[in-house]
Write an enzyme that holds these catalytic residues in place. Structure first.
Site, PDB file in Angstrom:
ATOM      1  N   GLY A   1      -4.775   0.262  13.669  1.00 16.80           N
ATOM      2  CA  GLY A   1      -2.798   0.431  14.408  1.00 16.80           C
ATOM      3  C   GLY A   1      -2.571  -0.636  14.654  1.00 16.80           C
ATOM      4  O   GLY A   1      -1.375  -0.415  14.681  1.00 16.80           O
TER       5      GLY A   1
ATOM      6  N   ARG B   1      -5.022   0.552  -7.132  1.00 19.70           N
ATOM      7  CA  ARG B   1      -3.619   0.868  -6.533  1.00 19.70           C
ATOM      8  C   ARG B   1      -3.035   1.665  -7.924  1.00 19.70           C
ATOM      9  O   ARG B   1      -2.528   2.876  -7.401  1.00 19.70           O
ATOM     10  CB  ARG B   1      -2.664   0.108  -6.398  1.00 19.70           C
ATOM     11  CG  ARG B   1      -3.235  -0.889  -5.083  1.00 19.70           C
ATOM     12  CD  ARG B   1      -1.725  -2.209  -4.928  1.00 19.70           C
ATOM     13  NE  ARG B   1      -2.209  -2.957  -4.370  1.00 19.70           N
ATOM     14  CZ  ARG B   1      -1.617  -3.541  -3.378  1.00 19.70           C
ATOM     15  NH1 ARG B   1      -2.006  -2.172  -2.468  1.00 19.70           N
ATOM     16  NH2 ARG B   1      -2.272  -4.508  -2.488  1.00 19.70           N
TER      17      ARG B   1
ATOM     18  N   ASP C   1      -5.341   2.825  10.474  1.00 23.87           N
ATOM     19  CA  ASP C   1      -6.823   1.972  11.231  1.00 23.87           C
ATOM     20  C   ASP C   1      -6.842   1.834  12.407  1.00 23.87           C
ATOM     21  O   ASP C   1      -6.649   2.512  13.235  1.00 23.87           O
ATOM     22  CB  ASP C   1      -7.454   0.610  10.153  1.00 23.87           C
ATOM     23  CG  ASP C   1      -8.766   0.920   9.681  1.00 23.87           C
ATOM     24  OD1 ASP C   1      -9.072   1.974  10.130  1.00 23.87           O
ATOM     25  OD2 ASP C   1      -9.187  -0.595   9.874  1.00 23.87           O
TER      26      ASP C   1
ATOM     27  N   GLY D   1       0.996  -0.816   0.103  1.00 22.75           N
ATOM     28  CA  GLY D   1       0.113   0.011   0.657  1.00 22.75           C
ATOM     29  C   GLY D   1       0.809   1.645   0.016  1.00 22.75           C
ATOM     30  O   GLY D   1       0.017   2.197  -0.806  1.00 22.75           O
TER      31      GLY D   1
HETATM   32  P1  IMP Z   1      -4.155  -1.506  10.654  1.00 25.53           P
HETATM   33  O1  IMP Z   1      -3.607  -2.588  10.971  1.00 25.53           O
HETATM   34  O2  IMP Z   1      -5.399  -1.752  10.937  1.00 25.53           O
HETATM   35  O3  IMP Z   1      -4.093  -0.175  11.154  1.00 25.53           O
HETATM   36  O4  IMP Z   1      -4.677  -0.959   8.820  1.00 25.53           O
HETATM   37  C1  IMP Z   1      -3.533  -0.417   8.141  1.00 25.53           C
HETATM   38  C2  IMP Z   1      -3.711  -1.190   7.033  1.00 25.53           C
HETATM   39  O5  IMP Z   1      -4.757  -1.483   6.503  1.00 25.53           O
HETATM   40  C3  IMP Z   1      -3.146  -0.098   5.619  1.00 25.53           C
HETATM   41  O6  IMP Z   1      -1.617  -0.626   5.705  1.00 25.53           O
HETATM   42  C4  IMP Z   1      -4.036  -0.299   4.693  1.00 25.53           C
HETATM   43  O7  IMP Z   1      -3.341  -1.310   4.031  1.00 25.53           O
HETATM   44  C5  IMP Z   1      -5.040  -1.739   5.239  1.00 25.53           C
HETATM   45  N1  IMP Z   1      -6.190  -0.830   5.209  1.00 25.53           N
HETATM   46  C6  IMP Z   1      -7.450   0.445   6.158  1.00 25.53           C
HETATM   47  N2  IMP Z   1      -7.295   1.296   6.254  1.00 25.53           N
HETATM   48  C7  IMP Z   1      -8.234   0.874   4.478  1.00 25.53           C
HETATM   49  C8  IMP Z   1      -8.959   1.635   3.625  1.00 25.53           C
HETATM   50  O8  IMP Z   1     -10.277   2.867   3.329  1.00 25.53           O
HETATM   51  N3  IMP Z   1      -8.270   1.023   2.404  1.00 25.53           N
HETATM   52  C9  IMP Z   1      -7.690  -0.240   1.532  1.00 25.53           C
HETATM   53  N4  IMP Z   1      -7.343  -0.417   2.766  1.00 25.53           N
HETATM   54  C10 IMP Z   1      -6.874  -0.179   4.047  1.00 25.53           C
HETATM   55 MG    MG Z   2      -1.067  -2.006   4.130  1.00 31.30          MG
END
Ligand code: IMP
Ligand code: MG
Length: 173
Positions: A104, A164, A102, A40
């Site tokens: 974290g 992407r 998101d 990402g």
């Molecule tokens: P976390 O571990 O929940 O903080 O998620 C972070 C990862 O989730 C990011 O690196 C993104 O790849 C993916 N992610 C979180 N929110 C979104 C979104 O709205 N669209 C696409 N990918 C997301």
């Molecule tokens: Mg990611």
């Protein structure tokens, strides 16, 4: 159709990336290594690296790969390491970079891993932050944009591997 409802335009992103590079060079002393989280953050890292050059920094670039959401829009909560950054980060200052923070979990997992390696200093950076969604503590030193709890894609960020390639960030309905 490949388009999404635009949340952040190409021009808005470019202006914010330029400003972030300024903030980063004023905060991190001396040389550092950018460590991007694949896939990402790849597009963001590429643009930020060149903005950092214009701001006078000369960062090295590395990547780590964590497990992804797969086809889902909601995190499984289970973060795994799929590809590691090189061990030569020991003693180096690191700027850890993700596309979105998101819950974290991803950035907290990567940060803990890097700290275990005995790096010389850690700063975190995310293009997008969804603070309402946070489940674990994950301090972000440099945030591009704070956004609402919406699912987005584009500018390196996918939904089921699509979007992407888009130069802007849009909302996936
Ligand atoms: P976390 O571990 O929940 O903080 O998620 C972070 C990862 O989730 C990011 O690196 C993104 O790849 C993916 N992610 C979180 N929110 C979104 C979104 O709205 N669209 C696409 N990918 C997301
Ligand atoms: Mg990611």
């Amino acid at each position: 159709m490949s388009g999404l409802r635009i949340l952040l335009s190409e021009a808005e992103i470019a202006a914010r990336v330029e400003a972030l590079a300024g903030e980063i060079t004023q905060t991190i002393p001396g040389d550092f290594v950018m460590v991007g989280l694949l896939k990402g953050a790849a597009v963001f890292v590429a643009d930020l690296a060149r903005a950092l050059d214009r701001a006078g920094a000369r960062p090295e670039i590395e990547f780590m790969r964590l497990s992804s959401y797969g086809l889902a829009k909601v995190s499984s909560g289970d973060v795994r390491l799929l590809g590691d950054a090189p061990s030569r980060l020991k003693g180096r200052r690191v700027l850890l970079i993700d596309d979105i923070v998101d819950t974290g979990r991803s950035i907290a997992f990567a940060a803990a891993l890097l700290r275990e390696r005995g790096i010389g200093g850690l700063w975190t950076c995310a293009l997008l932050d969804k603070p309402q969604r946070r489940e674990v503590e994950a301090p972000i030193d440099f945030v591009g944009f704070r956004i609402e709890d919406v699912f987005v894609a584009g500018y390196g960020i996918d939904h089921a591997e699509k979007y992407r390639h888009l130069p802007y960030i849009g909302v996936v309905d």
